[in-house]
Enzyme design. Sequence first.
Site, PDB file in Angstrom:
ATOM      1  N   GLU A  17     -25.825 -54.064  22.588  1.00 55.74           N
ATOM      2  CA  GLU A  17     -26.119 -55.191  23.483  1.00 55.74           C
ATOM      3  C   GLU A  17     -25.092 -56.308  23.299  1.00 55.74           C
ATOM      4  O   GLU A  17     -24.288 -56.290  22.386  1.00 55.74           O
ATOM      5  CB  GLU A  17     -27.524 -55.749  23.206  1.00 55.74           C
ATOM      6  CG  GLU A  17     -28.598 -55.294  24.192  1.00 55.74           C
ATOM      7  CD  GLU A  17     -28.469 -55.953  25.562  1.00 55.74           C
ATOM      8  OE1 GLU A  17     -27.447 -56.660  25.807  1.00 55.74           O
ATOM      9  OE2 GLU A  17     -29.362 -55.771  26.393  1.00 55.74           O
ATOM     10  N   ARG A 100     -38.741 -62.394  19.723  1.00 52.40           N
ATOM     11  CA  ARG A 100     -37.427 -62.198  19.117  1.00 52.40           C
ATOM     12  C   ARG A 100     -36.357 -62.596  20.129  1.00 52.40           C
ATOM     13  O   ARG A 100     -36.592 -62.643  21.340  1.00 52.40           O
ATOM     14  CB  ARG A 100     -37.217 -60.738  18.698  1.00 52.40           C
ATOM     15  CG  ARG A 100     -37.108 -59.741  19.852  1.00 52.40           C
ATOM     16  CD  ARG A 100     -36.525 -58.411  19.375  1.00 52.40           C
ATOM     17  NE  ARG A 100     -36.488 -57.387  20.401  1.00 52.40           N
ATOM     18  CZ  ARG A 100     -35.493 -57.210  21.276  1.00 52.40           C
ATOM     19  NH1 ARG A 100     -34.463 -58.050  21.270  1.00 52.40           N
ATOM     20  NH2 ARG A 100     -35.523 -56.228  22.161  1.00 52.40           N
ATOM     21  N   ASN A 102     -33.287 -62.140  22.576  1.00 53.10           N
ATOM     22  CA  ASN A 102     -32.842 -61.028  23.407  1.00 53.10           C
ATOM     23  C   ASN A 102     -31.553 -61.419  24.134  1.00 53.10           C
ATOM     24  O   ASN A 102     -30.484 -61.259  23.589  1.00 53.10           O
ATOM     25  CB  ASN A 102     -33.921 -60.591  24.401  1.00 53.10           C
ATOM     26  CG  ASN A 102     -33.612 -59.228  25.005  1.00 53.10           C
ATOM     27  OD1 ASN A 102     -33.339 -58.274  24.261  1.00 53.10           O
ATOM     28  ND2 ASN A 102     -33.641 -59.109  26.317  1.00 53.10           N
ATOM     29  N   ASN A 157     -33.153 -61.215  30.626  1.00 50.80           N
ATOM     30  CA  ASN A 157     -31.936 -60.437  30.832  1.00 50.80           C
ATOM     31  C   ASN A 157     -31.081 -61.060  31.920  1.00 50.80           C
ATOM     32  O   ASN A 157     -31.606 -61.610  32.893  1.00 50.80           O
ATOM     33  CB  ASN A 157     -32.255 -58.990  31.208  1.00 50.80           C
ATOM     34  CG  ASN A 157     -32.259 -58.079  29.990  1.00 50.80           C
ATOM     35  OD1 ASN A 157     -31.357 -58.139  29.158  1.00 50.80           O
ATOM     36  ND2 ASN A 157     -33.278 -57.243  29.879  1.00 50.80           N
ATOM     37  N   ASP A 206     -30.997 -54.955  33.384  1.00 54.21           N
ATOM     38  CA  ASP A 206     -30.592 -55.394  32.046  1.00 54.21           C
ATOM     39  C   ASP A 206     -29.467 -56.412  32.174  1.00 54.21           C
ATOM     40  O   ASP A 206     -29.476 -57.212  33.109  1.00 54.21           O
ATOM     41  CB  ASP A 206     -30.219 -54.178  31.183  1.00 54.21           C
ATOM     42  CG  ASP A 206     -30.602 -54.366  29.715  1.00 54.21           C
ATOM     43  OD1 ASP A 206     -30.204 -55.392  29.127  1.00 54.21           O
ATOM     44  OD2 ASP A 206     -31.276 -53.499  29.150  1.00 54.21           O
TER      45      ASP A 206
END
Length: 295
Positions: A17, A100, A102, A157, A206
Site C-alpha cells: 500500500e 487503524r 489506512n 481510500n 482502493d
Amino acid sequence: MTQINTPLPDLRCQLGEGPFWDQSNATLYWVDIIGKAAFGWHPASNHLQTWQFDKLISAIVPRTQGGFLLALHDELAFFDPASEKLTAFVAPDKDHVQNRSNEARVDPMGRFWHGTMQNNIGPNGEDVAITGHSGTLNRVDADGTVTRFAANVGITNTLLWSADGTKMFFGDTLANRMDVYDFDMKTGTASNPRLFCSVEGRGGMDGSAMDCDGYIWNARYGASCLIRFDPTGEVDRIIDLPVTNPTSCVFGGPDMTTLFITSAAAGTSGERPLEGAVLSIETGIAGAPCHAFAG
C-alpha cells in the site's frame, strides 16, 4: 494491450500500500501494512531498502526537513532512516481506539491527510470482520495541529487534489463511492462533497493516482484491474492486471509516465504468481507529483 511489468520480481507484500514517488531522489516508497514493513527502491540502481517496525504501517512519506513521516497503527511518527529512530508526533484518531491508519496523502501545501478505518487485521495478520463505519479523515498541519473533516467512514481510500487546487477527491470503499469536494488550498479546507464516481461489479475502490489531464487511475481491490475515470467521473478505460488485489498506484519514473501499482497477497489463493508484487505500466501520460510533509 497494456504491457505489465514486474520491476521487483522477487518481492511480495501481504498488503502492499501507500506508494509514493520522490522526485528529488528518483525513489519509490511503499509499505506492507500486514508485514509491518516499509520499502524504498531506486530503479536506476535497483537498490532496495527495507525497514521493519513493531506496528502496522500504512504510509511512509518524506519530510522537507529530512527523514520520513510514518502512519503507524494508532499514531504518526517521525523516522530517521540512518539511526532507524522513531519519534512520536501526533495521534489524529486517538478517540477511536478500535481504528487503524489506512489511507494517507500529502496535499500540495505539505499538509498530511490521514484516513482511518476499523482495524481489520488481527495480531497474527489474520482477517478481522469490519462491524462498523468508524473511520475518520483528518488533516495534520506542519505544526501537528489536527483538524477532522469526516467521520463514520467505512474504509478510507483515495486522496487526490486537482492541478488547479480547487478540488479534493476522497472515497469510502464500503460505501462504494468516491466524492469530490470544493477545496481551498490556502486554508486546506474541503467542503461541499458530492458524488464523483461509483462502479458496481468491479471490486472495491482502493487507492488512486491522477494524471496531468485530470483523469484518475483507481485500483480495484478484488477485481484484478485499474479503472481510469475521466474528469466527469465516467469510465474512460479498464486495465486488466495479473493480480487479484491491486491496492493503490502512483506516477513516477524519469518522465513521470510510469504508473507503479501495489498489490496484496493476503486473502488470495496463491495460484497467481504475482499476488503481492509491485507492478508497473508505461502510460505515455505524465502524472501528478507527490509532495513531502512540510513539518
